[in-house]
Design a protein around this motif. Structure first.
Motif, PDB file in Angstrom:
ATOM      1  N   PHE A   1     -18.660   5.379  -3.003  1.00 13.26           N
ATOM      2  CA  PHE A   1     -18.450   6.394  -4.033  1.00 13.26           C
ATOM      3  C   PHE A   1     -19.494   7.483  -3.839  1.00 13.26           C
ATOM      4  O   PHE A   1     -20.656   7.182  -3.532  1.00 13.26           O
ATOM      5  CB  PHE A   1     -18.568   5.786  -5.426  1.00 13.26           C
ATOM      6  CG  PHE A   1     -18.544   6.804  -6.530  1.00 13.26           C
ATOM      7  CD1 PHE A   1     -19.725   7.227  -7.133  1.00 13.26           C
ATOM      8  CD2 PHE A   1     -17.347   7.347  -6.959  1.00 13.26           C
ATOM      9  CE1 PHE A   1     -19.710   8.174  -8.142  1.00 13.26           C
ATOM     10  CE2 PHE A   1     -17.313   8.295  -7.970  1.00 13.26           C
ATOM     11  CZ  PHE A   1     -18.510   8.718  -8.569  1.00 13.26           C
TER      12      PHE A   1
ATOM     13  N   LEU B   1     -19.227  14.426  -5.272  1.00 10.96           N
ATOM     14  CA  LEU B   1     -17.794  14.684  -5.187  1.00 10.96           C
ATOM     15  C   LEU B   1     -17.022  13.989  -6.305  1.00 10.96           C
ATOM     16  O   LEU B   1     -15.838  14.242  -6.490  1.00 10.96           O
ATOM     17  CB  LEU B   1     -17.248  14.214  -3.836  1.00 10.96           C
ATOM     18  CG  LEU B   1     -17.838  14.889  -2.600  1.00 10.96           C
ATOM     19  CD1 LEU B   1     -17.316  14.228  -1.322  1.00 10.96           C
ATOM     20  CD2 LEU B   1     -17.518  16.379  -2.589  1.00 10.96           C
TER      21      LEU B   1
ATOM     22  N   GLN C   1      -8.361  -2.134  10.305  1.00 11.48           N
ATOM     23  CA  GLN C   1      -7.002  -1.631  10.434  1.00 11.48           C
ATOM     24  C   GLN C   1      -6.510  -1.765  11.869  1.00 11.48           C
ATOM     25  O   GLN C   1      -7.014  -1.105  12.770  1.00 11.48           O
ATOM     26  CB  GLN C   1      -6.894  -0.177   9.988  1.00 11.48           C
ATOM     27  CG  GLN C   1      -5.454   0.340   9.997  1.00 11.48           C
ATOM     28  CD  GLN C   1      -5.329   1.795   9.579  1.00 11.48           C
ATOM     29  OE1 GLN C   1      -6.202   2.611   9.838  1.00 11.48           O
ATOM     30  NE2 GLN C   1      -4.224   2.128   8.907  1.00 11.48           N
TER      31      GLN C   1
ATOM     32  N   LEU D   1      -8.883  -5.384   3.562  1.00 12.20           N
ATOM     33  CA  LEU D   1     -10.248  -5.504   3.057  1.00 12.20           C
ATOM     34  C   LEU D   1     -10.989  -6.601   3.811  1.00 12.20           C
ATOM     35  O   LEU D   1     -10.533  -7.740   3.884  1.00 12.20           O
ATOM     36  CB  LEU D   1     -10.230  -5.809   1.565  1.00 12.20           C
ATOM     37  CG  LEU D   1     -11.598  -5.974   0.898  1.00 12.20           C
ATOM     38  CD1 LEU D   1     -12.369  -4.645   0.924  1.00 12.20           C
ATOM     39  CD2 LEU D   1     -11.440  -6.487  -0.532  1.00 12.20           C
TER      40      LEU D   1
ATOM     41  N   PHE E   1     -14.570   7.818   2.449  1.00 13.89           N
ATOM     42  CA  PHE E   1     -14.470   6.913   3.583  1.00 13.89           C
ATOM     43  C   PHE E   1     -15.269   7.451   4.757  1.00 13.89           C
ATOM     44  O   PHE E   1     -15.481   8.664   4.883  1.00 13.89           O
ATOM     45  CB  PHE E   1     -13.011   6.772   4.034  1.00 13.89           C
ATOM     46  CG  PHE E   1     -12.149   5.964   3.111  1.00 13.89           C
ATOM     47  CD1 PHE E   1     -11.375   6.585   2.137  1.00 13.89           C
ATOM     48  CD2 PHE E   1     -12.100   4.583   3.217  1.00 13.89           C
ATOM     49  CE1 PHE E   1     -10.567   5.841   1.285  1.00 13.89           C
ATOM     50  CE2 PHE E   1     -11.290   3.835   2.375  1.00 13.89           C
ATOM     51  CZ  PHE E   1     -10.522   4.459   1.402  1.00 13.89           C
TER      52      PHE E   1
ATOM     53  N   HIS F   1     -17.930  -0.847   1.076  1.00 16.36           N
ATOM     54  CA  HIS F   1     -16.872  -1.803   1.412  1.00 16.36           C
ATOM     55  C   HIS F   1     -16.378  -1.497   2.823  1.00 16.36           C
ATOM     56  O   HIS F   1     -16.465  -0.353   3.288  1.00 16.36           O
ATOM     57  CB  HIS F   1     -15.718  -1.709   0.409  1.00 16.36           C
ATOM     58  CG  HIS F   1     -16.167  -1.463  -0.997  1.00 16.36           C
ATOM     59  ND1 HIS F   1     -16.901  -2.389  -1.716  1.00 16.36           N
ATOM     60  CD2 HIS F   1     -16.019  -0.379  -1.807  1.00 16.36           C
ATOM     61  CE1 HIS F   1     -17.179  -1.882  -2.914  1.00 16.36           C
ATOM     62  NE2 HIS F   1     -16.656  -0.667  -2.986  1.00 16.36           N
TER      63      HIS F   1
ATOM     64  N   GLN G   1     -16.356   2.459   3.097  1.00 17.25           N
ATOM     65  CA  GLN G   1     -15.955   3.189   1.894  1.00 17.25           C
ATOM     66  C   GLN G   1     -17.069   3.079   0.862  1.00 17.25           C
ATOM     67  O   GLN G   1     -17.719   2.036   0.732  1.00 17.25           O
ATOM     68  CB  GLN G   1     -14.673   2.593   1.309  1.00 17.25           C
ATOM     69  CG  GLN G   1     -14.219   3.212  -0.011  1.00 17.25           C
ATOM     70  CD  GLN G   1     -13.406   2.246  -0.857  1.00 17.25           C
ATOM     71  OE1 GLN G   1     -12.711   1.367  -0.339  1.00 17.25           O
ATOM     72  NE2 GLN G   1     -13.462   2.407  -2.172  1.00 17.25           N
TER      73      GLN G   1
ATOM     74  N   GLY H   1     -15.906  10.985  -6.451  1.00 19.84           N
ATOM     75  CA  GLY H   1     -14.734  10.293  -5.922  1.00 19.84           C
ATOM     76  C   GLY H   1     -15.072   9.331  -4.816  1.00 19.84           C
ATOM     77  O   GLY H   1     -16.208   9.239  -4.351  1.00 19.84           O
ATOM     78  N   VAL H   2     -14.048   8.605  -4.408  1.00 17.81           N
ATOM     79  CA  VAL H   2     -14.173   7.635  -3.322  1.00 17.81           C
ATOM     80  C   VAL H   2     -14.205   8.370  -1.989  1.00 17.81           C
ATOM     81  O   VAL H   2     -13.444   9.322  -1.771  1.00 17.81           O
ATOM     82  CB  VAL H   2     -12.985   6.652  -3.359  1.00 17.81           C
ATOM     83  CG1 VAL H   2     -12.949   5.785  -2.107  1.00 17.81           C
ATOM     84  CG2 VAL H   2     -13.039   5.798  -4.619  1.00 17.81           C
TER      85      VAL H   2
ATOM     86  N   TYR I   1     -13.173  -2.082   5.820  1.00 20.86           N
ATOM     87  CA  TYR I   1     -11.766  -2.411   6.077  1.00 20.86           C
ATOM     88  C   TYR I   1     -11.530  -2.511   7.577  1.00 20.86           C
ATOM     89  O   TYR I   1     -12.161  -1.800   8.366  1.00 20.86           O
ATOM     90  CB  TYR I   1     -10.835  -1.336   5.505  1.00 20.86           C
ATOM     91  CG  TYR I   1     -10.977  -1.148   4.012  1.00 20.86           C
ATOM     92  CD1 TYR I   1     -11.892  -0.242   3.489  1.00 20.86           C
ATOM     93  CD2 TYR I   1     -10.216  -1.904   3.121  1.00 20.86           C
ATOM     94  CE1 TYR I   1     -12.039  -0.066   2.125  1.00 20.86           C
ATOM     95  CE2 TYR I   1     -10.355  -1.741   1.750  1.00 20.86           C
ATOM     96  CZ  TYR I   1     -11.271  -0.817   1.268  1.00 20.86           C
ATOM     97  OH  TYR I   1     -11.416  -0.664  -0.096  1.00 20.86           O
TER      98      TYR I   1
ATOM     99  N   ALA J   1      -1.308  -1.469   7.582  1.00 22.95           N
ATOM    100  CA  ALA J   1      -2.172  -1.053   6.489  1.00 22.95           C
ATOM    101  C   ALA J   1      -3.574  -1.628   6.671  1.00 22.95           C
ATOM    102  O   ALA J   1      -3.741  -2.702   7.254  1.00 22.95           O
ATOM    103  CB  ALA J   1      -1.595  -1.520   5.155  1.00 22.95           C
ATOM    104  N   PRO J   2      -4.588  -0.927   6.178  1.00 23.64           N
ATOM    105  CA  PRO J   2      -5.951  -1.480   6.221  1.00 23.64           C
ATOM    106  C   PRO J   2      -6.027  -2.800   5.468  1.00 23.64           C
ATOM    107  O   PRO J   2      -5.264  -3.045   4.523  1.00 23.64           O
ATOM    108  CB  PRO J   2      -6.785  -0.396   5.537  1.00 23.64           C
ATOM    109  CG  PRO J   2      -6.003   0.859   5.722  1.00 23.64           C
ATOM    110  CD  PRO J   2      -4.571   0.428   5.641  1.00 23.64           C
TER     111      PRO J   2
ATOM    112  N   TYR K   1     -13.316   0.875   8.929  1.00 23.93           N
ATOM    113  CA  TYR K   1     -13.696   1.964   8.030  1.00 23.93           C
ATOM    114  C   TYR K   1     -14.637   1.459   6.939  1.00 23.93           C
ATOM    115  O   TYR K   1     -14.427   0.377   6.373  1.00 23.93           O
ATOM    116  CB  TYR K   1     -12.462   2.556   7.341  1.00 23.93           C
ATOM    117  CG  TYR K   1     -11.508   3.264   8.275  1.00 23.93           C
ATOM    118  CD1 TYR K   1     -10.464   2.573   8.888  1.00 23.93           C
ATOM    119  CD2 TYR K   1     -11.655   4.621   8.547  1.00 23.93           C
ATOM    120  CE1 TYR K   1      -9.587   3.217   9.750  1.00 23.93           C
ATOM    121  CE2 TYR K   1     -10.782   5.272   9.404  1.00 23.93           C
ATOM    122  CZ  TYR K   1      -9.752   4.564  10.004  1.00 23.93           C
ATOM    123  OH  TYR K   1      -8.896   5.206  10.852  1.00 23.93           O
TER     124      TYR K   1
ATOM    125  N   GLY L   1     -15.399   8.018   8.916  1.00 26.32           N
ATOM    126  CA  GLY L   1     -14.371   8.520   9.820  1.00 26.32           C
ATOM    127  C   GLY L   1     -13.677   7.445  10.647  1.00 26.32           C
ATOM    128  O   GLY L   1     -12.673   7.710  11.303  1.00 26.32           O
TER     129      GLY L   1
END
Lengths: 118, 111
Positions: free
Chosen positions: B93, B97, B40, B48, B102, B36, B91, B99-100, B38, B45-46, B89, B104
């Motif tokens: 999974f 880890l 910013q 989508l 991102f 995904h 993103q 987890g989600v 984003y 806020a970022p 950015y 850099g």
């Protein structure tokens, strides 16, 4: 129209507990995952964790031991607690709505800047 | 060090096309997990931009498009406009880890 409004203490001392709350207005609370994401000054985004409406949570392993995310379905709110904060926890904290478990965030709160300083 | 690697900056003139890459590993993008994107604008806020590699939410111009190849994903912006100047950015999974993760972030400058 979905809106996320967040609040909480913006200045903490080292070793204190960070506490933030995010209220969700509009849309369904039970059909989504609810996340916290943070952004240190001048740096990128870091996922903190998420919860669904029933309290099933997933956390970033690097923060797991210090983080608790909880939901209050009676108020359509989610909360974040981070214990034993240090300067490294200084960041803008965002709440966000996740489309699914570990999914993308389609609505975001306005962000809450948190500074940890003695 | 971010799990997903993005170039720190890209630039282009108005009207041009730019691409931003997001390189992962066999534990995230290479494993088939969705990517995904984003946008910013500093101080906000970022937002989508692209979900599930290629889907644009309502209201996102079709100048923005996403793609995937192997262990990488890309965001393309055509017909560059001054208002596109922002940080971007990716993103995904990561199974190692659990987890989600991102990228850099990439700063886009419109010349």
């Amino acid at each position: 129209q979905v809106q996320l409004q967040q609040w909480g203490a913006g200045l903490l001392k080292p070793s204190e507990t960070l506490s933030l709350t995010c209220a969700v207005y509009g849309g369904s609370f039970s059909d989504f995952y609810w996340s916290w994401i943070r952004q240190p000054p001048g740096k990128g985004l870091e996922w903190i964790g998420e919860s669904n409406h029933s309290g099933s949570t997933n956390y970033n392993p690097s923060l797991n031991s210090r983080v608790t995310i909880s939901v209050d379905t009676s108020k359509n709110q989610l909360s974040l607690k981070v214990t034993s904060v240090t300067a490294a926890d200084t960041a803008v904290y965002y709440c966000a709505r996740g489309a699914r478990r570990f999914g993308y965030a389609d609505y975001w709160g306005q962000g809450t800047p948190v500074t940890v300083s003695s | 060090q971010s799990v997903l690697t993005q170039p720190p900056s890209v630039s282009g003139a108005p009207g041009q096309r730019v691409t931003i890459s997001c390189t992962g590993t066999s534990f995230n993008i290479g494993a088939g997990y969705d990517v995904h994107w984003y946008q910013q604008v500093p101080g906000t806020a970022p937002k989508l931009l692209i979900s599930d590699y290629t889907n644009r939410p309502s209201g996102v111009p079709d100048r923005f498009s996403g793609s995937k190849s192997g262990t990488s994903a890309s965001l393309a912006i055509s017909g560059l406009q001054a208002e596109d100047e922002a940080d971007y950015y990716c993103q995904s999974f990561d199974s190692s880890l659990s987890g989600v993760v991102f990228g850099g972030g990439t700063k886009l400058t419109v010349l």
